[in-house]
Design an enzyme around this catalytic site. Structure first.
Site, PDB file in Angstrom:
ATOM      1  CG  ASN A  71      -1.688   1.239   1.421  1.00 49.01           C
ATOM      2  OD1 ASN A  71      -1.749   2.078   0.515  1.00 49.01           O
ATOM      3  ND2 ASN A  71      -2.297   1.392   2.590  1.00 49.01           N
ATOM      4  CD1 TRP A  72       3.147   1.035  -3.103  1.00 47.31           C
ATOM      5  CD2 TRP A  72       3.160   2.351  -4.917  1.00 47.31           C
ATOM      6  NE1 TRP A  72       3.728   0.339  -4.121  1.00 47.31           N
ATOM      7  CE2 TRP A  72       3.751   1.119  -5.249  1.00 47.31           C
ATOM      8  CE3 TRP A  72       3.048   3.333  -5.900  1.00 47.31           C
ATOM      9  CZ2 TRP A  72       4.247   0.847  -6.528  1.00 47.31           C
ATOM     10  CZ3 TRP A  72       3.537   3.070  -7.171  1.00 47.31           C
ATOM     11  CH2 TRP A  72       4.131   1.835  -7.475  1.00 47.31           C
ATOM     12  CE  LYS A  73       0.041   3.186   4.796  1.00 46.63           C
ATOM     13  NZ  LYS A  73       0.159   3.265   6.239  1.00 46.63           N
ATOM     14  CG  HIS A 133      -5.568   1.812   5.177  1.00 45.73           C
ATOM     15  ND1 HIS A 133      -5.074   2.803   5.992  1.00 45.73           N
ATOM     16  CD2 HIS A 133      -4.592   0.882   5.067  1.00 45.73           C
ATOM     17  CE1 HIS A 133      -3.834   2.474   6.350  1.00 45.73           C
ATOM     18  NE2 HIS A 133      -3.521   1.323   5.808  1.00 45.73           N
ATOM     19  CD  GLU A 168      -2.673   5.407   6.780  1.00 46.47           C
ATOM     20  OE1 GLU A 168      -2.657   5.424   5.539  1.00 46.47           O
ATOM     21  OE2 GLU A 168      -1.802   4.811   7.467  1.00 46.47           O
ATOM     22  CD  GLU A 177      -3.026  -2.498   7.313  1.00 50.73           C
ATOM     23  OE1 GLU A 177      -1.912  -2.707   6.834  1.00 50.73           O
ATOM     24  OE2 GLU A 177      -3.719  -1.512   7.019  1.00 50.73           O
ATOM     25  N   GLY A 211       3.165   2.296  10.628  1.00 51.27           N
ATOM     26  CA  GLY A 211       4.109   3.397  10.444  1.00 51.27           C
ATOM     27  C   GLY A 211       4.891   3.756  11.690  1.00 51.27           C
ATOM     28  CB  SER A 235       5.955  -1.830  11.732  1.00 53.35           C
ATOM     29  OG  SER A 235       5.554  -0.494  12.011  1.00 53.35           O
ATOM     30  N   GLY A 271       3.151  -1.102   4.156  1.00 53.37           N
ATOM     31  CA  GLY A 271       3.156   0.328   3.846  1.00 53.37           C
ATOM     32  C   GLY A 271       4.553   0.776   3.458  1.00 53.37           C
TER      33      GLY A 271
HETATM   34  P1  13P Z   1       3.484   0.340   7.524  1.00 54.21           P
HETATM   35  O1  13P Z   1       3.952  -0.936   6.901  1.00 54.21           O
HETATM   36  O2  13P Z   1       4.197   1.563   7.015  1.00 54.21           O
HETATM   37  O3  13P Z   1       3.423   0.257   9.011  1.00 54.21           O
HETATM   38  O4  13P Z   1       1.943   0.555   7.034  1.00 54.21           O
HETATM   39  C1  13P Z   1       1.054  -0.487   7.145  1.00 54.21           C
HETATM   40  C2  13P Z   1      -0.185  -0.132   6.403  1.00 54.21           C
HETATM   41  O5  13P Z   1      -0.918   0.757   6.775  1.00 54.21           O
HETATM   42  C3  13P Z   1      -0.481  -0.892   5.179  1.00 54.21           C
HETATM   43  O6  13P Z   1      -1.772  -0.654   4.731  1.00 54.21           O
END
Ligand code: 13P
Length: 253
Positions: free
Chosen positions: A9-11, A97, A99, A169, A175, A215, A236
């Site tokens: 997931n590149w966000k 997600h 976020e 998650e 993150g 993470s 992420g």
């Molecule tokens: P990280 O791997 O940066 O913790 O993010 C996880 C995430 O939100 C994947 O959707």
């Protein structure tokens, strides 16, 4: 029985040039595994989906969107429909997600509409669930993920739910570099699978893939993947670096 699944997931990251460069490098680093022993997908921002899908067309790596809207078409300024995503070669879409839940304010009711529309329209949704730190500390993890799964899957038959992947998650692990331990993740994955079994039956619960996200890095993926109910990972930060992502794809269970 459940093929491992690693999705990036590149966000809200990358640009038109670096998006294509990243997937070309991922494709060349994952040729033996992608699509064969491991399902691999990347979820770039909407605006780069088409270029990424084209760059990956012969790679065995699938493309997913980070979100989708539930209406078919019409006056929904700024939104993107299921058929638009399919039209440009998308196979998956993330729904709910953390976020989008906690920054944008999406509710279980809205997420449910998105999951249902995705399945009806032929996209494969990845429904994300997970608790906040204060919810974990108050021992509310099971209650929170139950609400998110029940809310997200309201009205869906077992037949439709076959199209689904779930991603657990925990928000406190996203993150932060603070991944859940393999045991902590397994406990929730097992709880989710048992809940799915009660709701949709044993056969479906056994076949659905439940990914862990938060993470995940090359040095913790193998531990996580040794757990019986962890079927892959949603990555992420580590999905933005081709060698790191390819190393995660090539974990050995
Ligand atoms: P990280 O791997 O940066 O913790 O993010 C996880 C995430 O939100 C994947 O959707």
């Amino acid at each position: 029985m459940r093929k491992p699944f690693v999705a990036g997931n590149w966000k809200m990251n990358m640009d038109s040039h670096t998006s294509v460069e990243l997937v070309e490098r991922i494709a060349s680093g994952s040729v033996e595994t992608a699509g064969h022993s491991v399902t691999v997908a990347v979820c770039p921002p909407f605006v780069y989906l088409q270029a990424v899908a084209q760059a990956l067309s012969t790679s065995g790596i699938a493309v997913g969107a980070q979100d989708v809207y539930f209406e078919l078409n019409g006056a929904f300024t700024g939104e993107i429909s299921v058929s638009m995503l399919k039209d440009i070669g998308c196979l998956y879409c993330l729904c709910g997600h953390s976020e989008r839940r906690h920054v944008i304010g999406e509710t279980d009711e809205l997420i449910n509409k998105k999951v249902a529309a995705a399945i009806t329209g032929g996209l494969l949704p990845i429904l994300c669930v997970g608790e906040l730190l204060e919810e974990r500390e108050a021992s509310q993890t099971n209650e929170v993920v139950t609400r998110q799964i029940k809310g997200g899957l309201t009205g869906l038959s077992a037949e439709k739910v076959q199209a689904l992947t779930i991603a657990y998650e925990p928000v406190w692990a996203i993150g932060t570099g603070k991944t859940a331990t393999a045991d902590q993740a397994q406990e929730v994955h097992l709880f989710l699978r048992e809940m799915l079994e009660k709701k949709f039956g044993n056969k479906l619960a056994k076949s659905l893939r439940i990914l862990y996200g938060g993470s995940v890095k090359p040095d913790n993926i193998t531990d996580l993947m040794t757990m019986p109910d962890i079927d892959g990972a949603l990555i992420g930060g580590a999905s933005l670096e081709p060698e790191t992502f390819s190393k995660i794809v090539q974990f050995q269970k």
